[in-house]
Each structure stands twice: as C-alpha cells, then as structure tokens.
Scaffold this motif. Structure first.
Motif, PDB file in Angstrom:
ATOM      1  N   VAL A   9       0.835  -1.199   0.000  1.00  0.00           N
ATOM      2  CA  VAL A   9       0.000   0.000   0.000  1.00  0.00           C
ATOM      3  C   VAL A   9       0.867   1.245   0.000  1.00  0.00           C
ATOM      4  O   VAL A   9       0.623   2.193  -0.749  1.00  0.00           O
ATOM      5  CB  VAL A   9      -0.939   0.003   1.227  1.00  0.00           C
ATOM      6  N   ASN A  79      -6.171   5.828   3.291  1.00  0.00           N
ATOM      7  CA  ASN A  79      -4.879   5.221   3.608  1.00  0.00           C
ATOM      8  C   ASN A  79      -4.591   5.257   5.111  1.00  0.00           C
ATOM      9  O   ASN A  79      -4.127   4.270   5.699  1.00  0.00           O
ATOM     10  CB  ASN A  79      -3.760   5.957   2.875  1.00  0.00           C
ATOM     11  N   ASN A 110      -5.719   0.478  -3.640  1.00  0.00           N
ATOM     12  CA  ASN A 110      -5.663   0.540  -2.183  1.00  0.00           C
ATOM     13  C   ASN A 110      -6.957   0.044  -1.543  1.00  0.00           C
ATOM     14  O   ASN A 110      -6.936  -0.523  -0.446  1.00  0.00           O
ATOM     15  CB  ASN A 110      -5.322   1.950  -1.731  1.00  0.00           C
TER      16      ASN A 110
END
Length: 218
Positions: A9, A79, A110
């Motif tokens: 990621v 995130n 993601n």
C-alpha cells in the motif's frame, strides 16, 4: 501478511504523491493567513509519509473543509484509516475518492488492499483488475496485489504467475517495487515448501536490500 500488505500500500502511496511533497511550514504561513487547499494537501501527505497518522487525518480533513470534492484527500484519509485498522471509515473514503475521480487506478488498488486485509478476496481481485485497466503503465502494482490476494486463498499457481509477471513489468530502477514483489513471491514458495525456488528468491532479496536492482526470474 499484514505488514507486507502495508508495504505494498505504501508503495502505491509513494508513486501517487505530488511531485513536491516536502512538509509545508505553518510558521511561514502565519502572517499570510491559513494554508491553501494545495498546501494543506502537501502537508497531509508529508504527515502520512512519516506515519504521523493523527496529524495527517486533521490535515486531510482541513483540505476537505476547503475543497469537499478533493478526491486525493479522501484517498489519503482512506490510507490513514487503513493503517489504523479502522476499516469501515477507510472503505468509505476510498469509495468517495473513486466516486469523485473514477479514473485513478491507485484508488481501486488501495481499496483492494483493504479487502485483502478483511479477507474479502474476490472483491479485492475485482478492484485490482479495475485499477490495472486504468493504469496499464504501472500494471506491476496491480499484479502484485493480485498475487497477494491469490496467496491468501492458497491459489499458489495463480499467485506465482501474477508475481512473476509483476517482477518482469516493474522498471529495473524501481528497487523498492522489486523488493515488495519478490518478498511476496518468496512467501508463495515458502508456503509450498519449495526450498530451491525460495532460496533463489532469497538471494535476489539480499541484493535488493543493498539497493541494487535484479533481473527477473524467468
């Protein structure tokens, strides 16, 4: 699996960051008033890159106060929430980022990692494939995701295929990308007790950890 997932990621985040991602000083801006949305976004990204999660969330939130339709701020919040394991909030922000800018492959990738983290593998594969279709120049990012997703369900033949394809697609200069991919390929061989193959990958990992690129495994 979780640590390696976050490494991948982070790789996508690093590629997606604005070209100028140095921290923005609030002290400099004190006399000139509050930061602009673009400046606040750079600050948020800088906090995120340094794993300063709470400050990053606050900065991303301020970006959205200034510009509610800024997809990159929603992506950044996704995130950060993913790193915090606050999966529902991460999913909400990733989906909002996609709604606002559906052409960004990184947004789908993601989100795919979130679904890997929560064992929703089929949806993860779907998101990775959608992202790759939008970002074929960086297909290795999505192939790596697909490799990890297949590893999670013990579909090792497919995992090996995706990861080898990723290794052959990543630019030779991207040592960090190679390191992530070969780490995941090593895991595939280790899980199958393929000692010879695992040893070959381990040798490549030793070279990559020294900062030197390697040639793909045929």
């Amino acid at each position: 699996m979780r640590v390696k997932a976050f490494l991948a990621v982070l790789a996508v985040i690093a590629v997606f960051l604005l070209s100028s991602c140095a921290p923005v000083s609030r002290v400099i801006k004190q006399d000139a008033g509050p930061l602009s949305g673009a400046e606040e976004l750079r600050l948020a990204m800088a906090y995120e890159s340094k794993e300063m999660l709470e400050p990053a969330l606050k900065s991303y939130s301020r970006v959205l106060d200034i510009e509610p339709s800024e997809a990159r701020a929603h992506f950044g919040m996704g995130n950060v929430y993913l790193k915090m394991r606050r999966y529902d909030e991460a999913e909400e922000h990733y989906k909002k980022a996609i709604e606002l800018d559906p052409e960004k492959g990184a947004f789908y990738n993601n989100l795919a990692w979130l679904y890997i983290e929560t064992a929703n593998v089929i949806t993860a594969m779907s998101m990775a494939n959608r992202g790759m279709a939008l970002d074929m120049e960086r297909r290795y990012i999505y192939l790596d995701t697909l490799g990890v997703a297949n590893t999670l369900i013990a579909n090792y033949a497919a995992a090996e295929m995706y990861l080898k394809d990723a290794a052959s697609s990543v630019p030779p200069s991207d040592v960090r990308g190679q390191l992530h991919i070969y780490t995941h390929l090593f895991e595939v061989y280790e899980k199958q007790n393929k000692k010879k193959e695992a040893a070959a990958v381990e040798e490549k990992l030793k070279i990559l950890r020294s900062g030197v690129p390697v040639t793909p495994i045929p």
